[in-house]
Design an enzyme around this catalytic site. Structure first.
Site, PDB file in Angstrom:
ATOM      1  N   ARG A  52       2.362   8.114  -1.459  1.00 22.39           N
ATOM      2  CA  ARG A  52       1.022   7.326  -1.409  1.00 22.39           C
ATOM      3  C   ARG A  52       0.566   7.269  -0.116  1.00 22.39           C
ATOM      4  O   ARG A  52      -0.768   7.410   0.163  1.00 22.39           O
ATOM      5  CB  ARG A  52       1.385   6.032  -1.771  1.00 22.39           C
ATOM      6  CG  ARG A  52       0.113   5.067  -1.822  1.00 22.39           C
ATOM      7  CD  ARG A  52       0.613   3.696  -2.342  1.00 22.39           C
ATOM      8  NE  ARG A  52       1.400   2.774  -1.479  1.00 22.39           N
ATOM      9  CZ  ARG A  52       2.002   1.647  -1.796  1.00 22.39           C
ATOM     10  NH1 ARG A  52       1.674   1.091  -3.017  1.00 22.39           N
ATOM     11  NH2 ARG A  52       2.715   1.116  -1.068  1.00 22.39           N
ATOM     12  N   LYS A 151      -3.721   2.358   1.841  1.00 24.33           N
ATOM     13  CA  LYS A 151      -3.064   1.339   2.358  1.00 24.33           C
ATOM     14  C   LYS A 151      -3.305   1.352   3.976  1.00 24.33           C
ATOM     15  O   LYS A 151      -2.704   1.840   4.735  1.00 24.33           O
ATOM     16  CB  LYS A 151      -1.355   1.499   2.025  1.00 24.33           C
ATOM     17  CG  LYS A 151      -0.885   0.039   2.297  1.00 24.33           C
ATOM     18  CD  LYS A 151       0.359   0.108   1.755  1.00 24.33           C
ATOM     19  CE  LYS A 151       1.407  -1.136   1.956  1.00 24.33           C
ATOM     20  NZ  LYS A 151       0.774  -2.159   1.915  1.00 24.33           N
ATOM     21  N   GLU A 184      -6.483  -7.889  -7.005  1.00 25.63           N
ATOM     22  CA  GLU A 184      -5.244  -8.197  -6.803  1.00 25.63           C
ATOM     23  C   GLU A 184      -4.930  -9.127  -5.855  1.00 25.63           C
ATOM     24  O   GLU A 184      -5.892 -10.015  -5.666  1.00 25.63           O
ATOM     25  CB  GLU A 184      -4.641  -7.042  -6.270  1.00 25.63           C
ATOM     26  CG  GLU A 184      -5.356  -6.695  -4.739  1.00 25.63           C
ATOM     27  CD  GLU A 184      -4.754  -5.264  -4.141  1.00 25.63           C
ATOM     28  OE1 GLU A 184      -3.780  -4.732  -4.680  1.00 25.63           O
ATOM     29  OE2 GLU A 184      -5.615  -4.760  -3.023  1.00 25.63           O
TER      30      GLU A 184
HETATM   31  N1  PMP Z   1      -1.650  -4.867  -2.755  1.00 28.32           N
HETATM   32  C1  PMP Z   1      -1.814  -5.111  -1.441  1.00 28.32           C
HETATM   33  C2  PMP Z   1      -3.051  -5.166  -0.795  1.00 28.32           C
HETATM   34  C3  PMP Z   1      -0.413  -4.835  -0.848  1.00 28.32           C
HETATM   35  O1  PMP Z   1      -0.566  -4.564   0.766  1.00 28.32           O
HETATM   36  C4  PMP Z   1       0.795  -4.262  -1.386  1.00 28.32           C
HETATM   37  C5  PMP Z   1       1.961  -3.967  -0.647  1.00 28.32           C
HETATM   38  N2  PMP Z   1       2.283  -5.048   0.353  1.00 28.32           N
HETATM   39  C6  PMP Z   1       0.714  -4.633  -2.610  1.00 28.32           C
HETATM   40  C7  PMP Z   1      -0.322  -4.532  -3.481  1.00 28.32           C
HETATM   41  C8  PMP Z   1       1.927  -4.048  -3.408  1.00 28.32           C
HETATM   42  O2  PMP Z   1       2.259  -2.788  -3.415  1.00 28.32           O
HETATM   43  P1  PMP Z   1       3.485  -2.360  -3.433  1.00 28.32           P
HETATM   44  O3  PMP Z   1       4.238  -2.902  -4.768  1.00 28.32           O
HETATM   45  O4  PMP Z   1       3.503  -0.906  -3.217  1.00 28.32           O
HETATM   46  O5  PMP Z   1       4.636  -3.009  -2.246  1.00 28.32           O
END
Ligand code: PMP
Length: 285
Positions: A52, A151, A184
């Protein structure tokens, strides 16, 4: 005890782990990061996080001066150097030091930082009772702007939404996209349960392709649940039977209230608890 931080090409003492004020990561949020868990000394879903990171780097035209294999190795080295058994890794790649202008081509070398630390989780009580959350007014950034799949170090939208929640004494907020569909939470993905079926917004709705989300979808399907990616409106959230959030830090956490409306039985529901237990088992194996 002082931590050892990976800075570009070596481990340094925490006190020496400093970055330039001309780093474009600082000046413009020009960079990307990962947040990764370590369970029993093992980096959780290591490859998925590294992949990622590199995909995000390509999207923002940042050439990481290291192969994914080398990146994987320095994460392991940093975890080992700090004796982290159960913890959290923050991996950051910035555009590097440039001049004060926007032009990223003035930045010579991207800066690589790896921090391996312990993590403060939500208190156990919140996992039992469920989170009370709100719908944020701040809209998730438009996919044609910086795709939410990246990210990036630009988290201001999420931070503004988080502040909306904190202002009301809550820890999380649901963010909607420019069309009004659920994207989200500020640092987590969102799932709902309706009539025994799981739904989560598609990534195209403006979500990060969360690694925990992927694991939970897989575990749920293996357990025989149906899981659909579907655009969800605020109504779907207000009228669901169960809701939970997923993320590297939070893992799987139930939601008990949204916008003052009780969700389901007012505490984490049966399927939420089942999936949390399955996730717990999975990370411990
Ligand atoms: N959405 C956002 C905006 C995030 O920053 C994160 C991670 N903290 C997630 C979803 C969850 O992703 P992951 O399961 O890969 O930590």
């Amino acid at each position: 005890m002082s931590m050892k931080i990976w800075l570009n090409d070596k481990l340094v003492d925490q006190a020496d782990a400093t970055v330039s004020v001309f780093d474009h990561g600082l000046l413009y949020g020009d960079g990307i990061f990962e947040g990764i868990r370590v369970y029993s000394g093992k980096v959780f879903e290591h490859k998925a996080h590294i992949d990622r990171l590199y995909e995000g780097a390509r999207a923002i035209r940042l050439n990481i001066p290291m192969t994914p294999e080398q990146m994987t190795e320095i994460v392991c080295k940093t975890v080992a150097a700090n004796n982290i058994e159960d913890g959290y890794v923050r991996l950051i790649v910035t555009r590097g030091v440039g001049n004060l202008g926007l032009n990223p081509l003035t930045c010579e070398t991207p800066q690589i930082i790896v921090i391996a630390a312990t993590i403060t989780l939500y208190p156990e009580e919140l996992y039992q009772k469920g989170l009370k959350i709100i719908s944020a007014n701040t809209v998730r950034n438009h996919p044609l702007s910086i795709p939410p799949q990246v990210k990036s170090l630009n988290y201001l939208c999420n931070i503004m939404a988080k502040l909306e929640a904190l202002d009301r004494g809550m820890f999380e907020a649901i963010m909607y996209n420019h069309m009004g569909y659920v994207a989200e939470a500020t640092g987590d993905n969102v799932f709902i349960v309706k009539d025994g079926v799981l739904y989560t917004p598609p990534i195209a709705a403006g979500a990060l392709d969360g690694i925990t989300r992927r694991v939970v979808m897989r575990l749920a399907r293996e357990a025989g649940y149906e899981v659909f990616e579907k655009n969800l409106a605020r109504f779907d959230l207000h009228s669901c039977d169960e809701m939970f959030l997923t993320g590297s830090a939070a893992e799987v956490i139930g939601v008990s209230e949204l916008d003052g409306r009780t969700i389901g039985i007012g505490k984490p529901g049966k399927i939420t608890c089942d999936l949390r237990a399955r996730f717990d088992k999975f990370i411990r194996q």
